[in-house]
Design an enzyme around this catalytic site. Sequence first.
Site, mmCIF file in Angstrom:
data_model
loop_
_atom_site.group_PDB
_atom_site.id
_atom_site.type_symbol
_atom_site.label_atom_id
_atom_site.label_comp_id
_atom_site.label_asym_id
_atom_site.label_seq_id
_atom_site.Cartn_x
_atom_site.Cartn_y
_atom_site.Cartn_z
ATOM 1 N N THR A 1 0.865 -1.182 0.000
ATOM 2 C CA THR A 1 0.000 0.000 0.000
ATOM 3 C C THR A 1 0.896 1.224 0.000
ATOM 4 O O THR A 1 1.898 1.271 0.734
ATOM 5 C CB THR A 1 -0.963 0.108 1.198
ATOM 6 O OG1 THR A 1 -1.391 1.476 1.315
ATOM 7 C CG2 THR A 1 -0.376 -0.280 2.537
ATOM 8 N N ILE A 2 0.537 2.211 -0.811
ATOM 9 C CA ILE A 2 1.326 3.448 -0.797
ATOM 10 C C ILE A 2 1.254 4.108 0.570
ATOM 11 O O ILE A 2 2.141 4.844 0.951
ATOM 12 C CB ILE A 2 0.872 4.440 -1.896
ATOM 13 C CG1 ILE A 2 -0.591 4.842 -1.728
ATOM 14 C CG2 ILE A 2 1.144 3.892 -3.283
ATOM 15 C CD1 ILE A 2 -0.973 6.084 -2.527
ATOM 16 N N ASP A 3 0.174 3.848 1.314
ATOM 17 C CA ASP A 3 -0.027 4.535 2.600
ATOM 18 C C ASP A 3 0.953 4.088 3.689
ATOM 19 O O ASP A 3 1.116 4.770 4.690
ATOM 20 C CB ASP A 3 -1.455 4.296 3.117
ATOM 21 C CG ASP A 3 -2.503 4.959 2.244
ATOM 22 O OD1 ASP A 3 -2.123 5.748 1.357
ATOM 23 O OD2 ASP A 3 -3.702 4.680 2.424
ATOM 24 N N ARG B 1 3.999 32.829 -3.658
ATOM 25 C CA ARG B 1 2.717 32.186 -3.344
ATOM 26 C C ARG B 1 2.849 31.142 -2.239
ATOM 27 O O ARG B 1 3.937 30.624 -1.977
ATOM 28 C CB ARG B 1 2.212 31.422 -4.581
ATOM 29 C CG ARG B 1 1.506 32.294 -5.558
ATOM 30 C CD ARG B 1 1.093 31.501 -6.780
ATOM 31 N NE ARG B 1 0.276 32.333 -7.630
ATOM 32 C CZ ARG B 1 0.139 32.168 -8.939
ATOM 33 N NH1 ARG B 1 0.765 31.175 -9.544
ATOM 34 N NH2 ARG B 1 -0.628 32.964 -9.631
ATOM 35 N N LEU C 1 -2.194 9.848 -9.303
ATOM 36 C CA LEU C 1 -0.823 9.813 -9.838
ATOM 37 C C LEU C 1 0.075 9.069 -8.860
ATOM 38 O O LEU C 1 1.061 8.450 -9.251
ATOM 39 C CB LEU C 1 -0.284 11.244 -10.005
ATOM 40 C CG LEU C 1 -0.902 12.070 -11.119
ATOM 41 C CD1 LEU C 1 -0.440 13.511 -11.033
ATOM 42 C CD2 LEU C 1 -0.517 11.466 -12.468
#
Length: 350
Positions: free
Chosen positions: A129-131, A166, A274
């Site tokens: 899992t990317i998490d 910004r 992405l």
Amino acid sequence: MRVGILTGGGDCPGLNAAIRAAVKSGIAKGCQLVGIIDSFNGLFERPTRTSLLGLEDVSDILDKGGTILGTHNEGSPFGEKPEENILRLREAMSELDLAGLIVIGGEGTQGIAGELAATGVPVIGIPKTIDNDLPGTDQTIGFKSCVNLVADSVMRLRSTAESHDRIMVLEVMGRDSGYIALHGGLAGGANVILIPEIPFDVKRIQKKILERKNIGRNFSVVVVSEGATEKGGEAIYKEELGGAKTLGGVGVQVAQKLHSLCDMDVRVTVLGHLQRGGSPCPEDRILATRFAVYAVDLALKKRFNRLVVLKGQQVSDTPYSEVSRFQRRKLLPSDEILRAAEAISVCLGR
Ligand code: F6P
């Protein structure tokens, strides 16, 4: 020996590297791998959605994103009638002559696999899992590739933020755990990192941004996990086409508040899916290979009902009973990495 292999839950970079390593090492050691399409669902639709995997099936996939086996975001595939469906799954396994299943998945899928293991279905889990929020392992397949992308995105935002004076807000994935935001933010040089484990105070963020302005740094980059919440507030959800509710929108919320508090131009970028696509980084290719080879070795030794894990630098295994469904690994507010971030004056919103 013959075992099934499947990928479940959200995809991530490195799944194909794991499938390839399982098939290659299995063939070399006398273990055949049967690919099951679209997670557990493929087992219910055999034989068309299962096939014996040969070397030609896994050639040239080491660096490919996604999964050649397809995947499915569970919900339990066992639905309303778990006993009946687990029986069907066992029948399918015996028809296909599978001694067990190698399940490549995150917290949801491994939770289901753990429930299967508890009923006596022979299962071996590989964490992905990317998490990076699966309990029991220090790292999951996909996490490092995601961190690379987030770090690169932060650096890109820094240069455009600086040109335009910004505030740039970058919303990243991470439902309950801030690993992606923290690691990606630190590696990219973010000024503010907001994670689900630490409810944020916008006044703290304002102070940080204005302090930077006072020393001539007229821009700031804020990385925020999709699951981060304001102190006393709640997680923000959006409705996807089709009606599913998913986390999203906290980036805009933070941007609106900072715009009025700091009187600066603010832009929001949502990195979204992405983060789940594309080629795995070398570290994920290596981790996926090590996990899969280890999983096949466990199968050959008939050591089922284990989850393969990374502890420190070492690949090892832990019983499924230690990983329950819907439990997620989280950062602790006192973790050394959080203290390191604050020591270099990254604002965590506390
Ligand atoms: O589990 C990884 C994850 O990327 C979460 O961080 C995110 O909330 C979720 O998947 C989104 O999944 P999907 O859009 O596939 O439902």
